[in-house]
Design a protein around this motif. Sequence first.
Motif, PDB file in Angstrom:
ATOM      1  N   LYS A 181      -7.091   3.442   1.634  1.00  0.00           N
ATOM      2  CA  LYS A 181      -7.997   3.165   2.751  1.00  0.00           C
ATOM      3  C   LYS A 181      -8.840   1.928   2.479  1.00  0.00           C
ATOM      4  O   LYS A 181      -9.063   1.103   3.377  1.00  0.00           O
ATOM      5  CB  LYS A 181      -8.887   4.371   3.006  1.00  0.00           C
ATOM      6  CG  LYS A 181      -8.142   5.570   3.572  1.00  0.00           C
ATOM      7  CD  LYS A 181      -9.011   6.826   3.609  1.00  0.00           C
ATOM      8  CE  LYS A 181     -10.171   6.667   4.557  1.00  0.00           C
ATOM      9  NZ  LYS A 181     -10.963   7.921   4.646  1.00  0.00           N
ATOM     10  N   ALA A 182      -9.298   1.788   1.239  1.00  0.00           N
ATOM     11  CA  ALA A 182     -10.103   0.614   0.895  1.00  0.00           C
ATOM     12  C   ALA A 182      -9.270  -0.661   1.021  1.00  0.00           C
ATOM     13  O   ALA A 182      -9.730  -1.683   1.544  1.00  0.00           O
ATOM     14  CB  ALA A 182     -10.657   0.756  -0.523  1.00  0.00           C
ATOM     15  N   ALA A 183      -8.019  -0.597   0.535  1.00  0.00           N
ATOM     16  CA  ALA A 183      -7.151  -1.772   0.625  1.00  0.00           C
ATOM     17  C   ALA A 183      -6.869  -2.110   2.084  1.00  0.00           C
ATOM     18  O   ALA A 183      -6.845  -3.287   2.463  1.00  0.00           O
ATOM     19  CB  ALA A 183      -5.841  -1.508  -0.129  1.00  0.00           C
ATOM     20  N   LEU A 184      -6.669  -1.078   2.918  1.00  0.00           N
ATOM     21  CA  LEU A 184      -6.391  -1.332   4.327  1.00  0.00           C
ATOM     22  C   LEU A 184      -7.586  -1.981   5.020  1.00  0.00           C
ATOM     23  O   LEU A 184      -7.426  -2.904   5.814  1.00  0.00           O
ATOM     24  CB  LEU A 184      -6.020  -0.020   5.022  1.00  0.00           C
ATOM     25  CG  LEU A 184      -5.758  -0.127   6.532  1.00  0.00           C
ATOM     26  CD1 LEU A 184      -4.595  -1.074   6.806  1.00  0.00           C
ATOM     27  CD2 LEU A 184      -5.480   1.248   7.128  1.00  0.00           C
ATOM     28  N   ARG A 185      -8.804  -1.511   4.717  1.00  0.00           N
ATOM     29  CA  ARG A 185      -9.985  -2.124   5.340  1.00  0.00           C
ATOM     30  C   ARG A 185     -10.093  -3.604   4.971  1.00  0.00           C
ATOM     31  O   ARG A 185     -10.408  -4.445   5.814  1.00  0.00           O
ATOM     32  CB  ARG A 185     -11.245  -1.367   4.891  1.00  0.00           C
ATOM     33  CG  ARG A 185     -11.446  -0.036   5.597  1.00  0.00           C
ATOM     34  CD  ARG A 185     -12.852   0.497   5.380  1.00  0.00           C
ATOM     35  NE  ARG A 185     -13.125   0.767   3.980  1.00  0.00           N
ATOM     36  CZ  ARG A 185     -12.872   1.931   3.389  1.00  0.00           C
ATOM     37  NH1 ARG A 185     -12.344   2.925   4.078  1.00  0.00           N
ATOM     38  NH2 ARG A 185     -13.163   2.105   2.111  1.00  0.00           N
ATOM     39  N   ASP A 186      -9.835  -3.907   3.716  1.00  0.00           N
ATOM     40  CA  ASP A 186      -9.897  -5.298   3.286  1.00  0.00           C
ATOM     41  C   ASP A 186      -8.848  -6.135   4.021  1.00  0.00           C
ATOM     42  O   ASP A 186      -9.136  -7.234   4.501  1.00  0.00           O
ATOM     43  CB  ASP A 186      -9.670  -5.370   1.770  1.00  0.00           C
ATOM     44  CG  ASP A 186      -9.615  -6.812   1.267  1.00  0.00           C
ATOM     45  OD1 ASP A 186     -10.638  -7.523   1.379  1.00  0.00           O
ATOM     46  OD2 ASP A 186      -8.546  -7.223   0.801  1.00  0.00           O
ATOM     47  N   LEU A 187      -7.627  -5.589   4.135  1.00  0.00           N
ATOM     48  CA  LEU A 187      -6.559  -6.302   4.836  1.00  0.00           C
ATOM     49  C   LEU A 187      -6.893  -6.500   6.310  1.00  0.00           C
ATOM     50  O   LEU A 187      -6.632  -7.568   6.875  1.00  0.00           O
ATOM     51  CB  LEU A 187      -5.254  -5.523   4.708  1.00  0.00           C
ATOM     52  CG  LEU A 187      -4.585  -5.572   3.329  1.00  0.00           C
ATOM     53  CD1 LEU A 187      -3.542  -4.480   3.206  1.00  0.00           C
ATOM     54  CD2 LEU A 187      -3.942  -6.936   3.103  1.00  0.00           C
ATOM     55  N   ILE A 189       0.839  -1.202   0.000  1.00  0.00           N
ATOM     56  CA  ILE A 189       0.000   0.000   0.000  1.00  0.00           C
ATOM     57  C   ILE A 189       0.876   1.255   0.000  1.00  0.00           C
ATOM     58  O   ILE A 189       0.482   2.297  -0.521  1.00  0.00           O
ATOM     59  CB  ILE A 189      -0.927   0.003   1.234  1.00  0.00           C
ATOM     60  CG1 ILE A 189      -1.896  -1.185   1.165  1.00  0.00           C
ATOM     61  CG2 ILE A 189      -1.710   1.307   1.357  1.00  0.00           C
ATOM     62  CD1 ILE A 189      -2.778  -1.311   2.385  1.00  0.00           C
ATOM     63  N   LEU A 190       2.089   1.109   0.581  1.00  0.00           N
ATOM     64  CA  LEU A 190       2.989   2.256   0.715  1.00  0.00           C
ATOM     65  C   LEU A 190       3.911   2.373  -0.497  1.00  0.00           C
ATOM     66  O   LEU A 190       4.296   1.373  -1.090  1.00  0.00           O
ATOM     67  CB  LEU A 190       3.829   2.096   1.980  1.00  0.00           C
ATOM     68  CG  LEU A 190       3.039   1.865   3.271  1.00  0.00           C
ATOM     69  CD1 LEU A 190       3.983   1.715   4.444  1.00  0.00           C
ATOM     70  CD2 LEU A 190       2.054   2.996   3.511  1.00  0.00           C
ATOM     71  N   GLU A 210      -1.300   1.156   9.239  1.00  0.00           N
ATOM     72  CA  GLU A 210      -2.468   1.956   9.642  1.00  0.00           C
ATOM     73  C   GLU A 210      -2.061   3.391   9.962  1.00  0.00           C
ATOM     74  O   GLU A 210      -2.771   4.337   9.612  1.00  0.00           O
ATOM     75  CB  GLU A 210      -3.132   1.310  10.853  1.00  0.00           C
ATOM     76  CG  GLU A 210      -3.746  -0.051  10.549  1.00  0.00           C
ATOM     77  CD  GLU A 210      -4.175  -0.802  11.810  1.00  0.00           C
ATOM     78  OE1 GLU A 210      -5.008  -1.715  11.704  1.00  0.00           O
ATOM     79  OE2 GLU A 210      -3.656  -0.472  12.886  1.00  0.00           O
ATOM     80  N   GLU A 211      -0.897   3.549  10.593  1.00  0.00           N
ATOM     81  CA  GLU A 211      -0.429   4.884  10.938  1.00  0.00           C
ATOM     82  C   GLU A 211      -0.089   5.686   9.682  1.00  0.00           C
ATOM     83  O   GLU A 211      -0.347   6.880   9.599  1.00  0.00           O
ATOM     84  CB  GLU A 211       0.800   4.782  11.851  1.00  0.00           C
ATOM     85  CG  GLU A 211       1.411   6.106  12.254  1.00  0.00           C
ATOM     86  CD  GLU A 211       0.511   6.937  13.147  1.00  0.00           C
ATOM     87  OE1 GLU A 211       0.803   8.126  13.317  1.00  0.00           O
ATOM     88  OE2 GLU A 211      -0.493   6.391  13.657  1.00  0.00           O
TER      89      GLU A 211
END
Length: 409
Positions: A300-306, A290-291, A332-333
């Motif tokens: 944000k969408a990818a993080l929610r899925d993860l 993601i980074l 997340e940070e």
Amino acid sequence: MSTDPWGRVDADGTVYVRTADGERVVGSWQAGEPEEALAFFHRKFDSLSTEVDLLEQRIKTTDLPAAQAGSTIARLRESIVNAAAVGDLDGLAKRLDGLTELVDQRREEQKAAREEARENARDVKERIVAEAERIAEETTHWKSGGERMRQLVEEWKTAPRADRATEQALWKRLSSARSSFTKRRKAYFAGLDSEREQAKEVKEEIVAEAEAIADSTDWNRTASRYRELMQRWKSAGRAQRDAEDRLWGRFKAAQDRFFQARSAVFAERDAELSGNAEAKEALLTEAKRILPITDLRAGKAALRDLQERWEAIGPVPRDSRDRLEGGLRKIEEAVRKAEDSEWRRTNPEARARAEATVNQLRTSIEQFEKQLERARAAGNERKIHEADEALAARRSWLAEAERTLNEFS
């Protein structure tokens, strides 16, 4: 004789400035043309105007104390009254009148802030005193109570000051509470033998329960119960030294037996959870993609899925839990910081300030360009040099201001 809207030069070289109160002499000029004299005294005016500009900027954009601002206004007002300069001195004085109103408003705000600070100080010290009085009246935990009483005194010393009458009244109550606590504690220690016997009886009950549950396999509930027993042990007071040491040895032995058995079981369970750790390790590798965040919405969408998949995997061995969870927290940070950065970038107030700075500098550059054209037309090398320097500085400032403004686009 040469004149302009704000002043003139007499035939004998005397220089006058025009104000609402009429003309007054600001100096004399014998070294050149009247235009040069006026230009010289205009620069004196520009210097005063710049001081007013800077003060205005400080008052409007910083927390300059009202007293300091007021003294600066007074100094500038006196400088304007007696200024050896040619320009709109009345206009500068009116600007100072406006700044005086702002400073008066700030002075009232600061007065209100000081009053609020005193109120807050009173609230803080009333809380300190109320807690001290509660300890003095209620506590039977003498060691912790005495320590807390000392902490309250230190808190009092470091707390902001209220008004004198309130300080004296509250300090009298605090001193009375300390005295009351000390008297009760002395009375307690006078009957300490009886209390120690009671502490021994309580701790014998604690040890009996600790030994009864030492072989329990209800790991969570029993561990919680041992923590509760430990709290009871600490709050029961001390028995006689020999009884205290003997009972503590039995309590610790029972506790160690339980936790050692639990550790062995958890170690076996951790081995069974190694597959979950591998799955989360792979998911963490995926999360790092993601980074850096270039598309906040997608990130944000990818993080929610993860995060959902992470929770679905389940627990991992304890020795890898902190590392894996810490790795996910870093992702997340990073997303959170990207959100904060996006908010700052789109902050309308900051953008408005940046636009105002750019527009002001562009206007200033236009004015100096006109001055440069006039100087070139007149063949005045000194004025050409001054205008060139002023333009170079403001163009540099404009470039920096435009870079700041572009950050909001």
